[in-house]
Design an enzyme around this catalytic site. Structure first.
Site, PDB file in Angstrom:
ATOM      1  N   HIS A 102      32.380  43.115  40.619  1.00  0.00           N
ATOM      2  CA  HIS A 102      32.853  41.279  41.542  1.00  0.00           C
ATOM      3  C   HIS A 102      33.246  41.656  42.460  1.00  0.00           C
ATOM      4  O   HIS A 102      33.849  42.564  42.895  1.00  0.00           O
ATOM      5  CB  HIS A 102      34.329  41.246  41.126  1.00  0.00           C
ATOM      6  CG  HIS A 102      34.341  40.644  38.844  1.00  0.00           C
ATOM      7  ND1 HIS A 102      34.165  41.711  38.132  1.00  0.00           N
ATOM      8  CD2 HIS A 102      33.917  39.536  37.910  1.00  0.00           C
ATOM      9  CE1 HIS A 102      34.287  41.809  37.322  1.00  0.00           C
ATOM     10  NE2 HIS A 102      33.624  40.194  36.828  1.00  0.00           N
ATOM     11  N   ASP A 105      36.748  42.720  43.806  1.00  0.00           N
ATOM     12  CA  ASP A 105      36.764  44.499  42.962  1.00  0.00           C
ATOM     13  C   ASP A 105      36.743  44.801  44.116  1.00  0.00           C
ATOM     14  O   ASP A 105      37.916  46.516  44.387  1.00  0.00           O
ATOM     15  CB  ASP A 105      35.455  45.168  41.727  1.00  0.00           C
ATOM     16  CG  ASP A 105      35.658  44.471  40.587  1.00  0.00           C
ATOM     17  OD1 ASP A 105      36.303  43.812  40.319  1.00  0.00           O
ATOM     18  OD2 ASP A 105      34.841  44.454  40.090  1.00  0.00           O
ATOM     19  N   ASP A 297      26.695  44.982  28.537  1.00  0.00           N
ATOM     20  CA  ASP A 297      27.714  45.193  28.485  1.00  0.00           C
ATOM     21  C   ASP A 297      28.111  46.008  27.360  1.00  0.00           C
ATOM     22  O   ASP A 297      28.550  45.394  26.554  1.00  0.00           O
ATOM     23  CB  ASP A 297      28.450  44.226  29.119  1.00  0.00           C
ATOM     24  CG  ASP A 297      28.273  43.772  29.961  1.00  0.00           C
ATOM     25  OD1 ASP A 297      28.151  44.507  31.447  1.00  0.00           O
ATOM     26  OD2 ASP A 297      29.149  43.217  31.129  1.00  0.00           O
TER      27      ASP A 297
END
Ligand code: XUL
Ligand code: CO
Length: 437
Positions: A102, A105, A297
């Site tokens: 992201h 992050d 994921d």
């Protein structure tokens, strides 16, 4: 040689099932060929920057416990750049080729868009250099439109147009970063795109706005020549009560309704599937049937805890099911298996990052081998095919050819005796599955 941030951890190697070394793979042998491709080619493991580098291991009842001796806790660009070195040492030692991020992050949120954008660009310079040096690749990037208080009422579905513009600006910058890093994809997870009560919400306007954000992203993608795949990642509730992207079917319906299906695939996460009251296999099957399974994921939930625990994917049955779907669709193209998973709060030492990922990789290697054996053997496929055999000819064929009418089927049913059903044989099939395990 530069400083090591994980001095006690060697480069993780394959030692085979008999090894007792916790810092070794027992099942995952990157270059071993299974069903025509190497394990690394099939599995395409990715590490998420948010859990590996920024996951402090807090839970709803307590703050972080993770030890991160390399991190000075500041919002400085220097600190963010230092984390990049730590992350790439981790990728190298664990032998993971892909990663995901992201915007917030990798670089700090500085409460000033121009400053945050400038910081992002500096960190992206460093990441680009590290990728160049190591050959690691970006699986996908995304924008965090859910952590900052400005997004507490949504990003693309905020009731406030200034917040919507801010969200769009972040998507633009995160797409630029992803493009610069040669990202193979870009993900939209709904974050706070949903609502808590309809007493304050205009659902129709929110959905129209969200769709327009995605259309603008499609246009911008064209404009900058970004070739990566767009994904939507379904998840029900958490954080909002009613997430607009609650499961595969809801996402596909949204994409179809707004003319976006050709531009998006789904990124399906195991713990999101189970929170939606589905199995991972169900969610993947819905996506694959629509030709829209893009990436995964990989994690798991805890059946005794009602939230998104994001545990490492060590459930063999689930991993077998996931790999059967992946093999069945001929493998990933742009996607891969991103460990959107975190250690338990009690596993706070840096070395635990390695134990966690080794476990997920080994469990997926077994999942792959078992799925390949099931596929090669073909017993389930034959059973399912035989179960629908009455549609291969006669009256069933008229249904599949779409020549059947209510009149023709009524005439058929009237002239035939009561139907005789064959058993579904679920228990027998479960026994066969256990024989492979
Ligand atoms: C949240 C989640 C996200 C997405 C990317 O549950 O899974 O980390 O994967 O925003
Ligand atoms: Co996720």
């Amino acid at each position: 040689m530069s400083t090591s941030y994980f001095p006690d951890v060697p480069k993780i190697a394959y030692e085979g099932p008999k090894s007792r070394n916790p810092f070794a793979f027992k099942q995952y042998n990157a270059s071993e060929v299974v069903a025509g491709k190497t394990m690394a080619e099939h599995l395409r493991f990715a590490a998420p920057y948010w859990h590996v580098m920024r996951g402090v291991l807090s839970d709803p009842f307590g703050g972080g416990t993770a030890l991160m001796p390399w991190d000075d806790g500041s919002l400085s660009v220097e600190n963010a750049i230092k984390r990049v070195d730590v992350f790439f040492e981790f990728l190298d030692k664990i032998g993971i080729d892909f990663w995901c991020f992201h915007d917030r992050d990798i670089a700090p949120e500085l409460n000033d868009l121009a400053k945050s954008n400038a910081a992002l660009e500096k960190v992206v310079d460093k990441l680009a250099a590290k990728q160049q040096e190591t050959g690691k690749k970006l699986l996908w990037g995304t924008a965090c439109l859910f952590s900052h208080p400005r997004f507490s009422q949504g990003g693309g579905t905020s009731p406030n147009a200034d917040v919507y513009a801010y969200a769009a600006a972040q998507v633009k910058a995160a797409m630029d970063a992803t493009h610069r890093l040669g990202g193979l994809g870009y993900t939209f997870w709904g974050g706070r795109e949903g609502y808590s009560t309809l007493w304050n919400t205009d659902m129709k306007r929110e959905l129209d706005h969200l769709a327009h954000l995605l259309h603008m992203a499609v246009d911008y993608k064209q404009k900058i020549g970004f070739k990566g795949q767009f994904y939507i990642e379904p998840k029900p509730r958490e954080p909002t009560t009613h997430q607009y992207d609650s499961d595969s079917a809801a996402c596909l319906n949204f994409l179809r309704e707004y003319g976006l299906l050709k531009d998006f695939k789904l990124n399906i996460e195991t713990n999101h599937a189970t929170l939606a009251g589905h199995t991972m296999l169900h969610e993947l099957t819905v996506a694959v049937n629509a030709g829209a399974l893009g990436s995964i994921d990989a994690n798991r939930g805890d059946e005794l805890i009602g939230w998104d625990t994001d545990q490492f994917p060590t459930n063999l049955y689930t991993n077998v099911e996931v790999m059967l779907i992946v093999l069945g669709m001929g493998g990933f193209t742009t996607g891969g298996l991103n460990f959107d998973a975190k250690r338990r709060r009690e596993s706070h030492e840096p070395v635990d990052l390695f134990h966690a990922h080794i476990g997920g990789m080994d469990a997926f290697a077994r999942g792959l081998k078992i799925a390949a054996a099931i596929q090669a053997d073909g017993r389930f496929e034959e059973f399912v095919k035989a179960r629908y055999a009455t549609f291969d000819s006669g009256v069933g064929k008229t249904v599949e050819d779409k020549t059947a009418t209510l009149e023709s089927l009524s005439a058929y049913a009237l002239s035939h005796p009561e139907p005789v059903l064959a058993s579904g044989r679920q228990e027998m099939l479960e026994n066969i599955l256990n024989d492979y395990m």
